[in-house]
Scaffold this active site. Structure first.
Site, PDB file in Angstrom:
ATOM      1  N   CYS A  11      53.532 -31.020 -29.654  1.00 27.96           N
ATOM      2  CA  CYS A  11      53.233 -32.371 -30.130  1.00 27.96           C
ATOM      3  C   CYS A  11      52.740 -32.216 -31.564  1.00 27.96           C
ATOM      4  CB  CYS A  11      52.234 -33.101 -29.227  1.00 27.96           C
ATOM      5  SG  CYS A  11      50.534 -32.507 -29.231  1.00 27.96           S
ATOM      6  N   GLY A  12      52.195 -33.239 -32.154  1.00 25.57           N
ATOM      7  CA  GLY A  12      51.771 -33.157 -33.551  1.00 25.57           C
ATOM      8  C   GLY A  12      50.781 -32.039 -33.807  1.00 25.57           C
ATOM      9  N   GLY A  35      49.432 -30.177 -30.957  1.00 32.55           N
ATOM     10  CA  GLY A  35      49.443 -29.299 -29.789  1.00 32.55           C
ATOM     11  C   GLY A  35      48.270 -29.560 -28.858  1.00 32.55           C
ATOM     12  N   ILE A  36      47.310 -30.332 -29.302  1.00 32.54           N
ATOM     13  CA  ILE A  36      46.089 -30.549 -28.522  1.00 32.54           C
ATOM     14  C   ILE A  36      46.349 -31.441 -27.308  1.00 32.54           C
ATOM     15  CG2 ILE A  36      43.745 -31.482 -28.552  1.00 32.54           C
ATOM     16  CD1 ILE A  36      43.695 -30.743 -31.600  1.00 32.54           C
ATOM     17  N   HIS A  55      45.974 -11.286 -21.671  1.00 30.68           N
ATOM     18  CA  HIS A  55      44.658 -11.483 -21.052  1.00 30.68           C
ATOM     19  C   HIS A  55      44.575 -12.701 -20.141  1.00 30.68           C
ATOM     20  CE1 HIS A  55      42.526  -9.075 -24.494  1.00 30.68           C
ATOM     21  NE2 HIS A  55      43.598  -8.472 -24.013  1.00 30.68           N
ATOM     22  N   ASN A  56      45.290 -13.773 -20.496  1.00 34.33           N
ATOM     23  CA  ASN A  56      45.157 -15.036 -19.760  1.00 34.33           C
ATOM     24  C   ASN A  56      46.364 -15.370 -18.894  1.00 34.33           C
ATOM     25  OD1 ASN A  56      44.025 -15.931 -22.916  1.00 34.33           O
ATOM     26  ND2 ASN A  56      42.600 -15.641 -21.218  1.00 34.33           N
TER      27      ASN A  56
END
Length: 149
Positions: A65-66, A68-69, A98-99
């Site tokens: 998106c613009g 990313g949030i 790691h995630n």
């Protein structure tokens, strides 16, 4: 590897660039939309990609998106999704190692095209390290199961 990709209007152009890049690498990519720069809601595309990844239909997902949030917040509401908003190469590698992130979020108005392609390549080529990181993923899953029944 089968990859789901989606964006809102703010990520449309970068999504198309990434999709072309991945297709040139002979990866299977399915575009969940949007199909233009007309204003639309990022949550719709986040949900489609995240649900497809969570069901196991796709190995990974990429959302833009613009910033990313918003799209990353929406994707992370789907149980089983570990969506990471990434803007640098170190984080791209670390979030896989790691995630064990299964969805990558990028900001189409924040990350330039060259860096975005590098981030995608690093993220896709990294491997989850397991070990001490697995217990942390298990704790995330425990938190998720507490709120999603």
């Amino acid at each position: 590897m089968k990859i789901a990709i989606g964006s809102d209007h703010g990520g449309y152009e970068l999504k198309n660039l990434i999709k072309e890049h991945l297709l040139n690498k002979k990866l299977e990519v399915v575009d969940f939309g949007t199909e233009s720069t007309d204003s639309c809601d990022y949550a719709d595309y986040a949900q489609g990609v995240a649900e497809a990844v969570a069901k196991g239909d796709y190995a990974r997902g990429i959302l833009i998106c613009g910033t990313g949030i918003g799209i990353s917040i929406a994707a992370n509401k789907v149980p089983g999704i570990r969506c990471a908003l990434v803007g640098d190469c170190f984080s791209a590698k670390a979030t896989t190692e790691h995630n064990d992130s299964n969805v990558l979020a990028l900001g189409g108005r924040v990350v330039g095209p060259g860096l975005a392609l590098e981030i995608v390549d690093i993220w896709l080529s990294a491997t989850f390290q397991g070990g001490r990181h697995q217990k942390r993923i298990d704790k995330i899953t425990d938190i998720e199961s507490k709120y999603y029944k």
